[in-house]
Each structure stands twice: as C-alpha cells, then as structure tokens.
Scaffold this motif. Structure first.
Motif, PDB file in Angstrom:
ATOM      1  N   VAL B   6       0.874  -1.173   0.000  1.00 48.08           N
ATOM      2  CA  VAL B   6       0.000   0.000   0.000  1.00 48.08           C
ATOM      3  C   VAL B   6       0.914   1.227   0.000  1.00 48.08           C
ATOM      4  O   VAL B   6       1.404   1.658   1.035  1.00 48.08           O
ATOM      5  N   TYR B   7       1.166   1.738  -1.168  1.00 49.04           N
ATOM      6  CA  TYR B   7       2.158   2.794  -1.316  1.00 49.04           C
ATOM      7  C   TYR B   7       1.770   4.088  -0.600  1.00 49.04           C
ATOM      8  O   TYR B   7       2.596   4.700   0.052  1.00 49.04           O
ATOM      9  N   SER B   8       0.511   4.478  -0.760  1.00 45.92           N
ATOM     10  CA  SER B   8       0.134   5.799  -0.250  1.00 45.92           C
ATOM     11  C   SER B   8       0.228   5.888   1.267  1.00 45.92           C
ATOM     12  O   SER B   8       0.438   6.975   1.811  1.00 45.92           O
ATOM     13  N   SER B   9       0.078   4.760   1.946  1.00 42.10           N
ATOM     14  CA  SER B   9       0.121   4.828   3.411  1.00 42.10           C
ATOM     15  C   SER B   9       1.481   4.408   3.968  1.00 42.10           C
ATOM     16  O   SER B   9       1.702   4.469   5.175  1.00 42.10           O
ATOM     17  N   ALA B  10       2.383   4.004   3.100  1.00 40.87           N
ATOM     18  CA  ALA B  10       3.700   3.563   3.586  1.00 40.87           C
ATOM     19  C   ALA B  10       4.564   4.764   3.959  1.00 40.87           C
ATOM     20  O   ALA B  10       4.435   5.842   3.380  1.00 40.87           O
ATOM     21  N   GLU B  11       5.421   4.568   4.962  1.00 38.81           N
ATOM     22  CA  GLU B  11       6.360   5.624   5.362  1.00 38.81           C
ATOM     23  C   GLU B  11       7.482   5.709   4.331  1.00 38.81           C
ATOM     24  O   GLU B  11       7.753   4.728   3.621  1.00 38.81           O
ATOM     25  N   ASP B  12       8.160   6.849   4.332  1.00 33.07           N
ATOM     26  CA  ASP B  12       9.273   7.037   3.386  1.00 33.07           C
ATOM     27  C   ASP B  12      10.311   5.910   3.435  1.00 33.07           C
ATOM     28  O   ASP B  12      10.709   5.391   2.374  1.00 33.07           O
ATOM     29  N   GLN B  14      10.110   2.847   4.184  1.00 29.31           N
ATOM     30  CA  GLN B  14       9.597   1.625   3.562  1.00 29.31           C
ATOM     31  C   GLN B  14       9.582   1.762   2.033  1.00 29.31           C
ATOM     32  O   GLN B  14       9.989   0.855   1.306  1.00 29.31           O
ATOM     33  N   GLU B  29       5.831   7.203  -5.823  1.00 26.66           N
ATOM     34  CA  GLU B  29       5.146   7.738  -4.637  1.00 26.66           C
ATOM     35  C   GLU B  29       6.063   8.737  -3.907  1.00 26.66           C
ATOM     36  O   GLU B  29       5.614   9.800  -3.461  1.00 26.66           O
ATOM     37  N   ARG B  33       5.430  12.756  -3.301  1.00 28.74           N
ATOM     38  CA  ARG B  33       5.425  13.386  -1.977  1.00 28.74           C
ATOM     39  C   ARG B  33       6.363  14.584  -1.880  1.00 28.74           C
ATOM     40  O   ARG B  33       6.095  15.539  -1.188  1.00 28.74           O
TER      41      ARG B  33
END
Lengths: 173, 202
Positions: B6-12, B14, B29, B33
C-alpha cells in the motif's frame, strides 16, 4: 583583529559556529562595546527573519508529466548503462582474445594458401593499360569509370539476357 | 499470494526499501510526496523556472541511480535536497565557465559598495503577516548575486554549516563567512527598501 574580522566573528557567534573560550571572550567584548552589541542584535534579527522564509512554490508542470519525464530519463539512462556495461567475465575473456586470434588465423591462411601469387587474383578479367573493360557479347552494354587517384574502377553492366559463364567472356585488356 | 504494497500509506523508509529493490511505483510515490520541495530548493538557488524543473528532474534520476548509497542517516527528502543542491552548484559553475566574465567582475564592482552598507535592522512589523514577509524576502533573494544567494540558501534553508558550505562551493570558510555577511547586509537593505516603499515601516 580588524573591524571586518570582528564583524565576521560576531556573525559566527550568532550562527552558533563559535564555541568555547573563543565564544565567551567575544560575548564579553560585545557586552562592553555598543557598536558590536548593535551589530549582534541586527544579525540576530536578520537570522530570525530568514528562518523558514523559503517561499513554497508548486511545480509549474503537472505531477504526472513530471513523473513521466523522470521515468523516461531513468529508463533511457538504464538502457545506456546496460549498453556500456562491460561484458561478463567469460565473454570478456573471449572478446579480448578474439582480435589477436583472428589476426593470426588470417596470416596463417595467407602463408599456406596454394594459389598465392604476386599478381591480382584470377577473376577471369584482364586489365589492360587503358583499364577499359571489354566484353565478347554484343548484347551487353558496358560502361567503365576509372579513377587513377583512388586506384578504383567502377563498371556498369547493362544486359537483357541471362549471364552464363559459357556464353559470356569478360576480360580486361 | 503476498499482499500488494500500500504505497500511499507507507512511510518514506519503507518506500525507499521497495524502490531499492527496483519498485518504480514506490519511487513514484516518493516523487509525488517530495517533488514540490525539491523544485523549490532548485528554484531558490537558480531563480529560473525551467532550469529548476530540469535540475529537480535530474535530481530524481540521480536519486534512483544512487538509492543504494542512501542509508537513512538523514531523512530521504534531506538527502534528495543535497543532491539537487549539488546539481544547482554544478550548473552555476557551468554557467560561470560559459560566461567567464560576470560573477567575479560583478563582485569586484559591487563589493566595495556592499562593504560600505550598514547592517540594517529588519523586524517583522505589525500588519505584515508572515506570508507577505516571505514574498518580500523571496523578491530580495532574487536580487542577490548568484554567490550571495547560494550561500544564504545553503545556510538558512539547507541548514548546512560553514564548513559544509565551503566544501560544496569549493571555497574557504573565510570566504563563506564573508559572503554570508554581505549577503545578509544586502538582504536587510533590500527588505528595508521595500518595506519603506510600501509604507509598512517609517
């Protein structure tokens, strides 16, 4: 220490680039000097003013387009890098030996060739002093172009019959 | 079957790990950002929209190629900001080589004038909000010479130390201190000028 050096040291103090005894001595000096105290205050104000002052700006092109440019550039550079990449160790070893081996093979072939002679190869064509091509068959037109400077002859053959070795005899005299 | 990341909710961090493994979607992504921030940094130094766009794109390409060198000592945007800053400095050097005249000559001609400038006091004034002040600071930055603006951006925005700035600009710490001092003087003078003109200060 001249005035300019003192100013730069006061700035270094404001910027936190001066520490220890050096900083303590300068602080003491600033306390006893009105001009330096004022400079210190102004530099501190200027520093505070710049804090977080970088103006935010949106990218002047759509994000999708920006990404497409980046991904294309990445792919282009990846392709180029692969092209320029050194071959694998085994292939590299082979490639490094190929040119000298090929050269040696050519020399060997020339030395051992039974048809070796000093003149031009026997193509069934003879060249005369005027370097004109002559044909025995009247049905074929021939045009020859010679360049003495380049040692080159260009021959155009214009024919409407099938060329067979037994019906056509071409020679140069 | 493993779940889709889940790219949009992953931290930088990750996303960086996924990108290091060759995942272009994770990298996209990251671009999404931080692209504005990287563009802004390039613009702050170059003051040219097209160049800033080109250099920020190049910075992303370099980042992709050098992902293995990112070990998380700084945050990903900070690391990337260093890359775009270096590209901008390279571009300024290239421009300088291309027009052998200007910067040094300009400094020679304006230096003594700047030396005579008083360090003016500039305080945020009542009625002038932060955004308005930022715009005036931005306009003043645009009027500085390349070298003075660069040193201000590296120190104030990029938050580098004198030594780091000297290394990046290929100069001495003394030169950095001197440029920073005169850049601030000039900024203060330009800001006072504009604030007075707009009747915001006496």
């Amino acid at each position: 220490m001249n005035e300019n050096e003192t100013e730069l040291r006061v700035q270094a103090l404001v910027d936190g680039e001066l520490a220890g005894t050096e900083a303590d001595e300068l602080r003491a000096r600033i306390q006893g000097d009105d001009a330096l105290r004022e400079l210190h205050a102004r530099l501190t104000a200027a520093r505070g003013l710049m804090d977080g002052a970088e103006l935010p700006r949106p990218l002047p092109e759509p994000g999708d387009f920006h990404w497409s440019q980046i991904s294309e550039a990445i792919e282009r550079e990846d392709r180029q890098a692969r092209r320029l990449a050194k071959p694998s160790t085994r292939a590299g070893w082979l490639l490094s030996w190929l040119p000298p081996l090929a050269g040696a093979a050519c020399i060997l072939l020339l030395l051992t060739s039974p048809s070796r002679h000093d003149g031009p190869p026997d193509l069934g064509i003879m060249l005369g002093s005027d370097h004109e091509l002559e044909l025995s068959d009247d049905t074929i037109d021939v045009m020859t172009y010679n360049t003495g400077d380049d040692n080159m002859s260009i021959v155009w053959l214009d024919f409407s019959i099938d060329l067979r070795p037994d019906t056509l005899h071409i020679w140069l005299d | 079957m493993p779940a889709e990341p889940v790219y949009s909710s992953a931290e930088d961090p990750q996303l960086v790990e996924w990108a290091k493994a060759g995942d272009m979607v994770a990298f996209e992504e990251l671009v999404s950002r931080h692209r504005d921030r990287i563009y802004v940094r390039a613009y702050s130094i170059m003051r040219n929209e097209d160049l800033a766009v080109d250099l920020s794109q190049n910075a992303w390409v370099k980042a992709w190629q050098r992902l293995d060198q990112f070990h998380g000592d700084a945050s990903f945007p900070t690391w990337l900001s260093r890359i775009v800053t270096n590209l901008c400095l390279d571009e300024l050097r290239r421009q300088k080589r291309a027009r052998m005249d200007s910067i040094e000559a300009m400094e020679e001609s304006t230096g003594p004038v700047e030396n005579r400038l008083e360090m003016e006091m500039v305080d945020p004034v009542e009625g002038l909000d932060r955004e308005e002040l930022r715009e005036r600071i931005d306009a003043a930055l645009a009027k500085l010479s390349d070298k003075h603006r660069t040193v201000i951006v590296l120190y104030e925005f990029e938050q580098l130390e004198y030594r780091q700035i000297a290394d990046r600009m290929g100069t001495s710490i003394g030169t950095v201190m001197s440029r920073l001092f005169y850049a601030r003087k000039r900024m203060a003078s330009l800001l006072n000028e504009t604030l007075k003109r707009d009747g915001l200060i006496e």
